[in-house]
Design a protein around this motif. Structure first.
Motif, PDB file in Angstrom:
ATOM      1  N   LEU A  31       0.828  -1.206   0.000  1.00 21.87           N
ATOM      2  CA  LEU A  31       0.000   0.000   0.000  1.00 21.87           C
ATOM      3  C   LEU A  31       0.862   1.255   0.000  1.00 21.87           C
ATOM      4  CD1 LEU A  31      -2.853   1.172   0.105  1.00 21.87           C
ATOM      5  CD2 LEU A  31      -2.758   0.974   2.606  1.00 21.87           C
ATOM      6  N   LEU A  32       1.926   1.250   0.797  1.00 18.94           N
ATOM      7  CA  LEU A  32       2.831   2.410   0.827  1.00 18.94           C
ATOM      8  C   LEU A  32       3.483   2.638  -0.525  1.00 18.94           C
ATOM      9  CD1 LEU A  32       4.709   2.254   4.254  1.00 18.94           C
ATOM     10  CD2 LEU A  32       3.225   4.082   3.420  1.00 18.94           C
ATOM     11  N   ARG A  33       3.934   1.572  -1.152  1.00 23.08           N
ATOM     12  CA  ARG A  33       4.584   1.712  -2.454  1.00 23.08           C
ATOM     13  C   ARG A  33       3.636   2.328  -3.485  1.00 23.08           C
ATOM     14  NH1 ARG A  33       6.767  -3.430  -1.148  1.00 23.08           N
ATOM     15  NH2 ARG A  33       5.165  -4.459  -2.420  1.00 23.08           N
ATOM     16  N   HIS A  34       2.417   1.824  -3.538  1.00 27.04           N
ATOM     17  CA  HIS A  34       1.467   2.336  -4.516  1.00 27.04           C
ATOM     18  C   HIS A  34       1.000   3.745  -4.155  1.00 27.04           C
ATOM     19  CE1 HIS A  34       1.251  -1.960  -5.671  1.00 27.04           C
ATOM     20  NE2 HIS A  34       1.018  -1.453  -6.855  1.00 27.04           N
ATOM     21  N   TRP A  35       0.925   4.040  -2.872  1.00 25.19           N
ATOM     22  CA  TRP A  35       0.549   5.392  -2.444  1.00 25.19           C
ATOM     23  C   TRP A  35       1.578   6.416  -2.913  1.00 25.19           C
ATOM     24  CZ3 TRP A  35       2.971   8.211   1.771  1.00 25.19           C
ATOM     25  CH2 TRP A  35       2.335   9.412   2.088  1.00 25.19           C
ATOM     26  N   ASN A  63      -8.836  10.042  -3.575  1.00 22.95           N
ATOM     27  CA  ASN A  63      -8.633   9.294  -4.818  1.00 22.95           C
ATOM     28  C   ASN A  63      -7.283   8.588  -4.837  1.00 22.95           C
ATOM     29  OD1 ASN A  63     -11.130   9.909  -5.909  1.00 22.95           O
ATOM     30  ND2 ASN A  63     -10.401  11.766  -6.934  1.00 22.95           N
ATOM     31  N   ILE A  64      -6.255   9.247  -4.297  1.00 22.25           N
ATOM     32  CA  ILE A  64      -4.927   8.625  -4.229  1.00 22.25           C
ATOM     33  C   ILE A  64      -4.997   7.335  -3.421  1.00 22.25           C
ATOM     34  CG2 ILE A  64      -2.618   8.864  -3.217  1.00 22.25           C
ATOM     35  CD1 ILE A  64      -2.721  11.832  -4.019  1.00 22.25           C
ATOM     36  N   TRP A  65      -5.655   7.379  -2.271  1.00 20.93           N
ATOM     37  CA  TRP A  65      -5.758   6.184  -1.429  1.00 20.93           C
ATOM     38  C   TRP A  65      -6.591   5.096  -2.097  1.00 20.93           C
ATOM     39  CZ3 TRP A  65      -2.364   4.970   1.819  1.00 20.93           C
ATOM     40  CH2 TRP A  65      -1.745   5.911   2.652  1.00 20.93           C
ATOM     41  N   LYS A  66      -7.680   5.490  -2.758  1.00 19.59           N
ATOM     42  CA  LYS A  66      -8.522   4.488  -3.421  1.00 19.59           C
ATOM     43  C   LYS A  66      -7.746   3.751  -4.506  1.00 19.59           C
ATOM     44  CE  LYS A  66     -13.145   6.411  -2.600  1.00 19.59           C
ATOM     45  NZ  LYS A  66     -14.357   6.985  -3.240  1.00 19.59           N
ATOM     46  N   VAL A  83       3.589   6.141  -5.503  1.00 20.52           N
ATOM     47  CA  VAL A  83       3.471   6.287  -6.958  1.00 20.52           C
ATOM     48  C   VAL A  83       2.278   7.167  -7.313  1.00 20.52           C
ATOM     49  CG1 VAL A  83       3.014   5.068  -9.119  1.00 20.52           C
ATOM     50  CG2 VAL A  83       4.611   4.097  -7.444  1.00 20.52           C
ATOM     51  N   GLU A  84       1.138   6.910  -6.689  1.00 22.47           N
ATOM     52  CA  GLU A  84      -0.062   7.699  -6.968  1.00 22.47           C
ATOM     53  C   GLU A  84       0.125   9.156  -6.552  1.00 22.47           C
ATOM     54  OE1 GLU A  84      -2.849   6.793  -8.565  1.00 22.47           O
ATOM     55  OE2 GLU A  84      -1.927   4.837  -8.936  1.00 22.47           O
ATOM     56  N   ALA A  85       0.821   9.376  -5.433  1.00 23.94           N
ATOM     57  CA  ALA A  85       1.067  10.749  -4.978  1.00 23.94           C
ATOM     58  C   ALA A  85       1.970  11.490  -5.962  1.00 23.94           C
ATOM     59  CB  ALA A  85       1.689  10.731  -3.590  1.00 23.94           C
ATOM     60  N   SER A  86       2.959  10.802  -6.524  1.00 23.28           N
ATOM     61  CA  SER A  86       3.856  11.437  -7.489  1.00 23.28           C
ATOM     62  C   SER A  86       3.109  11.780  -8.776  1.00 23.28           C
ATOM     63  CB  SER A  86       5.049  10.528  -7.796  1.00 23.28           C
ATOM     64  OG  SER A  86       4.630   9.361  -8.473  1.00 23.28           O
ATOM     65  N   LEU A  87       2.180  10.918  -9.187  1.00 16.06           N
ATOM     66  CA  LEU A  87       1.374  11.212 -10.372  1.00 16.06           C
ATOM     67  C   LEU A  87       0.447  12.385 -10.125  1.00 16.06           C
ATOM     68  CD1 LEU A  87       0.414   7.568 -11.451  1.00 16.06           C
ATOM     69  CD2 LEU A  87       2.117   9.069 -12.507  1.00 16.06           C
ATOM     70  N   ASP A  88      -0.043  12.500  -8.909  1.00 12.61           N
ATOM     71  CA  ASP A  88      -0.966  13.588  -8.577  1.00 12.61           C
ATOM     72  C   ASP A  88      -0.291  14.951  -8.698  1.00 12.61           C
ATOM     73  OD1 ASP A  88      -3.593  14.496  -7.284  1.00 12.61           O
ATOM     74  OD2 ASP A  88      -2.094  15.324  -5.907  1.00 12.61           O
TER      75      ASP A  88
END
Length: 350
Positions: free
Chosen positions: A115-119, A141-144, A121-126
């Motif tokens: 979950l941390l790894r994907h969070w 949305n990042i967490w989802k 990545v999603e935060a960097s895309l945001d």
């Protein structure tokens, strides 16, 4: 980019968490679980029965072995999740099948890191997106997105694990992330999250935040039948709907979503979490997360009442609830072997 860099640094250092707040451990019926020893190594993470207190949270954890053999329930509470002071992670897992305790332990260890790894990545895309959306909505949305990708990755990893046979074994997973006042809840299976809140009149009320994902729920049953799985009750278990293979009276899974159980993954069983969220207010007092060993015999209202009893220590609230459920099993289900019973109680205002 400075904040993103600090998050990456936090994730790296979270693998060797700094020593800080020491959890106080209570006696636990699952004391033989080797995870209890692991939890003591890391004073921001609690994997056994006990108490973990942070600046904004107090978590009480307790587990009691049932009468079916090894305790297959597993729990985790992680303060300063990913080395972020405003974040925490809690999870409760209920294994089943001959390898259920191994599956539950593996999923407990895999979900937070994935979950941390994907969070991240999603935060960097945001950062590179148009920020016309509200900040809280972007955070949600990042967490989802992170949860959906993390759960898929964990289930795929488990399927190919060389030392764990999860073909006829699996686990439920109820986990939450708190970031500031946002709580995101991810549910796979039939564990349940119940919120204890004060009404305007000052009365403590129970609010169920998750749905017990059983095979007979309309949407779940439709998906299962479209995949040629079967849903029905045994004659000696009226009202207990189970998921079965198309041409075999096996394995009879009493839930519609789980990690593992790969014998059923082509026949309607999924590991996709049902996601819900809430924002903590001054009226919201605590969150109860518990396995079905509690909810099979205890109502939401009874659970909230047991946790909030006047004059009782908050740190012992999970044990109070578990022992109450164990007594309820003796009264209500005579002749039926008691299930493993586990609970996490998270108080929002420590």
């Amino acid at each position: 980019m400075g904040h993103l860099s600090s998050m990456f640094n936090g994730l790296a250092s979270s693998l060797s968490i700094k020593r800080k707040k020491k959890p106080r451990n209570n006696n636990c019926d699952d004391g033989r679980d080797e995870a209890a020893a692991e939890g003591k190594k890391n004073e921001l993470i609690l994997r056994s029965c006990g108490i973990l207190q942070g600046p904004k949270n107090l978590a009480s954890v307790y587990s009691k072995r049932g009468e079916k053999g090894t305790n297959q329930d597993r729990c985790i509470v992680w303060e300063e999740f990913g080395c972020q002071e405003d974040m925490m992670f809690c999870g409760i897992f209920d294994g089943h099948g001959p390898w259920g305790h191994y599956v539950a332990k593996k999923v407990r260890e895999s979900v937070p890191s994935s979950l941390l790894r994907h969070w991240l990545v999603e935060a960097s895309l945001d950062i590179n997106t148009d920020h016309h959306l509200d900040k809280d909505l972007r955070r949600l949305n990042i967490w989802k997105h992170s949860y959906l990708k993390a759960y898929a990755a964990v289930d795929q990893e488990l399927e190919h694990h060389r030392k764990i046979d999860a073909f006829y074994s699996g686990t439920t997973a109820l986990t939450i992330v708190r970031q500031g006042e946002l709580i995101l809840i991810a549910n796979v299976g039939d564990c349940r999250a119940v919120l204890g809140s004060y009404s305007e009149s000052g009365k403590l009320v129970a609010e169920q935040l998750t749905i017990d994902l059983k095979p007979n729920l309309a949407e779940e049953a439709d998906r299962i039948r479209q995949c040629n799985g079967r849903v029905y009750c045994l004659h000696d278990e009226p009202g207990v709907h189970r998921l079965w293979l198309p041409n075999e009276d096996s394995p009879g899974l009493a839930m519609s979503r789980a990690f593992g159980d790969y014998c059923l993954k082509d026949f309607g069983l999924i590991s996709v979490p049902q996601l819900t969220h809430t924002h903590i207010t001054s009226h919201q007092h605590f969150l109860v997360m518990a396995t079905d060993g509690v909810w099979d015999v205890v109502s939401n209202e009874e659970a909230v009442e047991m946790v909030s009893r006047r004059g009782c220590e908050r740190g012992k609230s999970a044990k109070r609830l578990v022992e109450y459920a164990a007594d309820a099993w003796k009264r209500k289900r005579k002749g039926i072997a008691m299930d493993d019973i586990s609970a996490i109680v998270l108080f929002f205002h420590s």
